[in-house]
Design a protein around this motif. Structure first.
Motif, short mmCIF file in Angstrom:
data_model
loop_
_atom_site.label_atom_id
_atom_site.label_comp_id
_atom_site.label_asym_id
_atom_site.label_seq_id
_atom_site.Cartn_x
_atom_site.Cartn_y
_atom_site.Cartn_z
N THR A 1 -4.86 6.48 -22.22
CA THR A 1 -5.39 6.65 -21.23
C THR A 1 -7.64 7.08 -20.94
N CYS A 2 -7.81 7.12 -21.71
CA CYS A 2 -9.37 6.36 -21.64
C CYS A 2 -9.90 5.28 -21.18
N GLU A 3 -8.54 4.01 -21.20
CA GLU A 3 -8.64 2.69 -20.76
C GLU A 3 -8.81 2.79 -19.04
N ASN A 4 -7.67 3.85 -19.20
CA ASN A 4 -6.89 3.71 -17.22
C ASN A 4 -8.06 4.42 -16.86
N VAL A 5 -9.07 5.04 -17.29
CA VAL A 5 -9.72 5.93 -16.60
C VAL A 5 -11.30 4.72 -16.27
N VAL A 6 -11.47 4.26 -17.11
CA VAL A 6 -12.36 2.91 -17.23
C VAL A 6 -12.02 1.61 -16.54
N ARG A 7 -10.61 1.16 -16.31
CA ARG A 7 -9.46 0.64 -14.99
C ARG A 7 -9.41 0.71 -13.65
N ASN A 8 -9.68 2.09 -13.67
CA ASN A 8 -9.79 2.29 -12.22
C ASN A 8 -10.42 1.94 -11.20
N ASP B 1 -16.98 9.85 -15.83
CA ASP B 1 -15.93 10.18 -15.83
C ASP B 1 -14.92 10.03 -16.90
N LEU B 2 -14.97 9.54 -18.28
CA LEU B 2 -14.39 9.69 -19.67
C LEU B 2 -14.88 11.10 -19.96
N ARG B 3 -16.24 11.55 -19.99
CA ARG B 3 -17.14 12.42 -20.13
C ARG B 3 -16.08 13.72 -19.75
N SER B 4 -15.53 13.77 -18.55
CA SER B 4 -14.22 14.64 -17.59
C SER B 4 -13.14 14.31 -18.25
N TRP B 5 -12.44 13.42 -18.51
CA TRP B 5 -11.11 12.99 -18.86
C TRP B 5 -11.04 13.66 -20.26
N LEU B 6 -11.93 13.67 -21.02
CA LEU B 6 -11.67 14.00 -22.42
C LEU B 6 -11.07 15.42 -22.47
N PRO B 7 -11.30 16.04 -22.36
CA PRO B 7 -11.65 17.43 -22.69
C PRO B 7 -9.49 17.86 -22.43
N THR C 1 1.17 -1.71 0.05
CA THR C 1 -0.03 0.05 0.03
C THR C 1 0.88 1.09 0.10
N ARG C 2 1.87 1.18 1.01
CA ARG C 2 2.76 2.88 0.82
C ARG C 2 3.19 2.75 -0.42
N TRP C 3 3.59 1.27 -1.89
CA TRP C 3 3.99 1.15 -2.90
C TRP C 3 3.47 2.10 -3.71
N VAL C 4 1.85 1.59 -3.77
CA VAL C 4 1.33 1.91 -4.76
C VAL C 4 1.04 3.71 -4.20
N ALA C 5 1.21 4.16 -3.26
CA ALA C 5 0.78 5.69 -2.69
C ALA C 5 1.65 6.51 -3.44
N THR C 6 2.45 6.30 -3.68
CA THR C 6 3.73 6.88 -4.24
C THR C 6 3.63 6.70 -5.93
N PHE C 7 2.58 6.60 -6.22
CA PHE C 7 2.53 6.21 -7.58
C PHE C 7 2.36 7.33 -8.20
N PRO C 8 2.63 7.86 -9.63
CA PRO C 8 1.94 9.62 -9.79
C PRO C 8 -0.15 10.19 -10.81
N PHE C 9 -0.12 10.34 -9.52
CA PHE C 9 -1.52 10.50 -9.89
C PHE C 9 -1.76 12.05 -10.23
N PRO C 10 -3.01 11.41 -11.20
CA PRO C 10 -3.39 12.56 -11.94
C PRO C 10 -4.32 13.68 -10.78
N ASP C 11 -4.69 15.03 -11.16
CA ASP C 11 -5.64 15.28 -10.41
C ASP C 11 -6.17 15.72 -11.15
N PHE C 12 -7.88 14.39 -10.30
CA PHE C 12 -8.58 14.18 -10.88
C PHE C 12 -10.10 14.09 -10.02
N GLU C 13 -10.41 14.86 -10.05
CA GLU C 13 -11.34 15.17 -8.58
C GLU C 13 -12.88 14.57 -9.21
#
Lengths: 272, 430
Positions: free
Chosen positions: B404-411, B385-391, B195-207
């Motif tokens: 990147t759309c696939e990534n959004v789905v896979r989340n 989510d995809l609609r918000s991500w695409l722009p 969990t500590r490892w995955v917390a260091t991943f680069p996360f896009p700013d996407f609320e």
């Protein structure tokens, strides 16, 4: 190792994904397999997808849609050694229950607008459509048997899996026979080995995940079950599960169903 | 003249089951987004009709090879609710233990083999293992111990055979569980590190403005029991599920998808929803790790669902370890008498809320079955989510955009096989 690595592909048709998951469940072997094989098509595990030819194709699932009728032909043409994995690919799976029912009523039971859904009236095994080089039984398959298939093919030999009944495995495990001791319904005497005879070891009857063994004496087992108190309808349902469309199970369940149709309706009764 | 661009992801990878993605852009703006589900329909609800209630746990397991326990749990609870069968404390405990095994197996799989590769542009877990060999080996071992727990308690990991209406066919002995204890001791440390490892991943700013839905229970991190809770603050008994939510059918999908009945809006189920709604019930170790890695609530960033899965892995290992250490076998099941009745239940599958409802006749046969899987509840939210991500990626080439759309789905770890009746992603740019 020298030379190009064998190319492995995994394809899915109508199924639950459990059998291909068995490959990812080989936790101790997975990374090593990734070094010995080129996994060139396995959507559940990798985004890198390449076209055939494939040395080994593992095919999960049954044929249930018009598109899949075409797709399985393409998979066959691209594959040197095609292995079906699991009861869906090998016998049509639980979804082959539709073969006994009115398809339109099934659609209407699930979807408000059935016209959007494209599916065939039957669920059939891969071997009903193309040549199959090896079958792995089970719902789900046994991952040790899966590894045996992959190892054999890497070593250029033919894989071997046992074809005796679950019954024999119970004797080997030292599990007390639940038919003899409790009169419980159990398909162990007619079901192919592969699961490790787990159900009787957990105090319940085998329900036939691995399909019929070689030369199963189904009529004799049905008679025994009915003597032990099962209704004919229960004996029919017992065979109409995950390998409902395996020829031996299907014939016996049809025979029993016809028999039941000639008899007056039995009183509903509870299972022991 | 209008400029149309179509982007199509023919088949999504690293998800369970078969789906695609269609995106249509009109004059550089998002016009349509469709998660296409082409998973062949399998008609479980139809062929359950006429089957004995005792066959239901075995049959519904086959809806999904990744989360069979979830299907078995929602089914037994719904049928027991119909028949008025009480759950004994021992059976309740064993069911939580079984669910821990499935959460571990499923979350460890998604975290390491399906989701983590996205953060490093890798095609698979096997490829990621070249860069992070120790982390991937650890992840596989974390997963393996979950499967071992399912093997002992369920009889096998995929499609367990030990679950029955009223409890279990047989309670394992202490001796059968004992070898798991040292492995779970190792596992608890391992999942904290993971969990500590995955917390260091680069996360896009996407609320995203999610409405979270999950079961909630005052005394425990909800798995098998509780009330339906929303991040709006509302709660309902599970019996109200069909009043609050509704399943609709779309032409592009073999999956039905769910919305809130009153507003017609999507909602989100799954680990992120649970962590947000039930953080207070999470075990102490998981809470401490969350604080330590700076995981702040509410967390509405779907990419961080990988951290939520990690925290739930910690919880599952911690709770399972406690249960294994204190295990004393007891009566494995209570007997049930069939009668004409109906009942429903919801439990927390690894991917989120899973609702079942059954009508039963006097002979103990299913008259009517309704199953609402987590992914069909999330489908509309994934499209949103995809609609918000695409722009933010419109200027990228088709390949990057698709990826990147696939990534959004896979989340959201969609499980397409699951959706009994189910969904397809293509991108179209008009």
């Amino acid at each position: 190792m020298s030379g190009p690595r064998p190319r492995l592909a995994v394809f899915k048709f109508a199924s639950c994904d459990g059998c291909q998951l068995s490959l990812l469940d080989c936790e101790d072997e997975l990374l090593a397999l990734g070094e010995r094989l080129d996994i060139v098509h396995f959507l559940e595990a990798t985004s890198r997808v390449s076209d055939g030819p494939y040395d080994i194709a593992l095919v999960e699932g049954s044929i249930t849609t018009p598109d899949d009728l075409t797709r399985i032909q393409e998979v066959r043409r691209a594959s040197k050694f095609l292995v079906t994995i699991g009861a869906c690919a090998t016998a049509g799976g639980i979804q082959a229950l539709r073969n006994f029912a009115d398809h339109a009523s099934f659609l209407a039971a699930v979807y408000a607008s059935p016209q959007y859904i494209h599916s065939l009236a039957t669920s059939t095994a891969i071997a009903d459509h193309v040549r199959v080089d090896f079958e792995l039984r089970g719902c789900p398959i046994n991952k040790t048997q899966l590894l045996e298939v992959i190892r054999a093919l890497l070593g250029d030999r033919r894989p071997t899996t046992p074809s005796h009944s679950v019954c024999l495995d119970c004797k080997r495990r030292g599990t007390v026979c639940i038919i003899v001791a409790h009169g419980a319904p159990c398909l162990g005497p007619v079901t192919q080995s592969g699961c490790g005879a787990i159900c009787p070891a957990y105090d319940r009857g085998c329900y036939g995940c691995f399909g019929p063994c070689v030369q199963p004496n189904l009529a004799s087992l049905s008679a025994q079950q009915i003597r032990n108190g099962a209704s004919i309808a229960e004996a029919v349902q017992g065979l109409r599960l995950f390998n409902v469309n395996a020829p031996e199970f299907r014939q016996e369940s049809d025979r029993l169903a016809n028999l039941a149709a000639d008899l007056p309706a039995p009183e509903p009764r509870q299972r022991p | 003249m209008s400029e149309v661009r179509h982007i199509r992801v023919k088949a999504l990878s690293r998800v369970e089951g078969e789906g695609g993605l269609d995106v249509e852009l009109l004059n550089g703006a998002v016009h349509d987004v469709r998660l296409r589900i082409f998973e062949p329909p399998r008609f479980f609800e139809a062929f359950l009709r006429g089957r004995s209630i005792h066959e239901v746990p075995d049959i519904v397991a086959r809806i999904c090879g990744i989360c069979p326990v979830a299907y078995q749990m929602s089914a037994v609870h719904a049928i027991e609710a119909a028949l008025g069968v009480p759950t004994t404390p021992f059976v309740r405990l064993l069911r939580r233990l079984l669910y821990c095994g499935e959460w571990i197996e499923s979350h460890a799989l998604h975290m390491h083999l399906l989701h983590a590769p996205d953060f490093f542009d890798c095609a698979s877990g096997i490829e990621l293992a070249q860069r992070f060999p120790d982390q991937l080996r650890r992840g596989l071992r974390i997963k393996k111990h979950g499967n071992e727990l399912l093997d002992v308690l369920g009889g096998r990991a995929i499609h367990p055979i030990n679950v029955r209406i009223g409890g279990f066919h047989r309670a394992p002995t202490r001796e059968e569980f004992a070898p798991l204890i040292p492995r779970f001791e190792w596992g608890l440390d391992a999942v904290i590190e993971a969990t500590r490892w995955v917390a260091t991943f680069p996360f896009p700013d996407f609320e995203q403005p999610y409405e979270f839905i999950a079961l909630t229970h005052p005394d425990e991190y909800a798995m098998n029991e509780g009330r339906l809770a929303s991040s709006t603050g509302e709660t309902w008994p599970v019996e109200k599920f069909a009043d609050v939510f509704e399943e609709r059918q779309a032409p592009h999908s073999t999956a039905l998808h769910a919305v809130r009945r009153d507003s017609g809006t999507p909602y989100l189920v799954g680990p992120l929803a649970r962590i947000n709604l039930n953080f207070a019930q999470l075990c102490g170790v998981a809470q401490a790790v969350a604080r330590d890695i700076g995981f702040e609530l509410p967390c509405r960033n779907p990419f961080k669902a990988i951290i939520a899965r990690g925290l739930e892995l910690i919880h599952a290992y911690d709770e399972a370890l406690t249960m294994l250490r204190h295990y004393t076998p007891d009566v494995a099941h209570v007997d049930v008498a069939p009668r004409s009745s109906s009942g429903c239940a919801a439990t927390e599958a690894p991917r989120g809320l899973l609702y079942h409802r059954y009508e039963i006749n006097d002979a103990g046969q299913i008259e009517f079955a309704t199953i609402v899987p987590p992914t069909s509840q999330n489908q509309l939210q994934i499209e949103s989510d995809l609609r918000s991500w695409l722009p933010r990626v419109l200027n990228a080439g088709d390949e990057t955009l698709s990826r990147t759309c696939e990534n959004v789905v896979r989340n959201h770890d969609p499980c397409i096989s699951c959706s009994t009746h189910f969904l397809r992603v293509n991108i179209q740019r008009n």
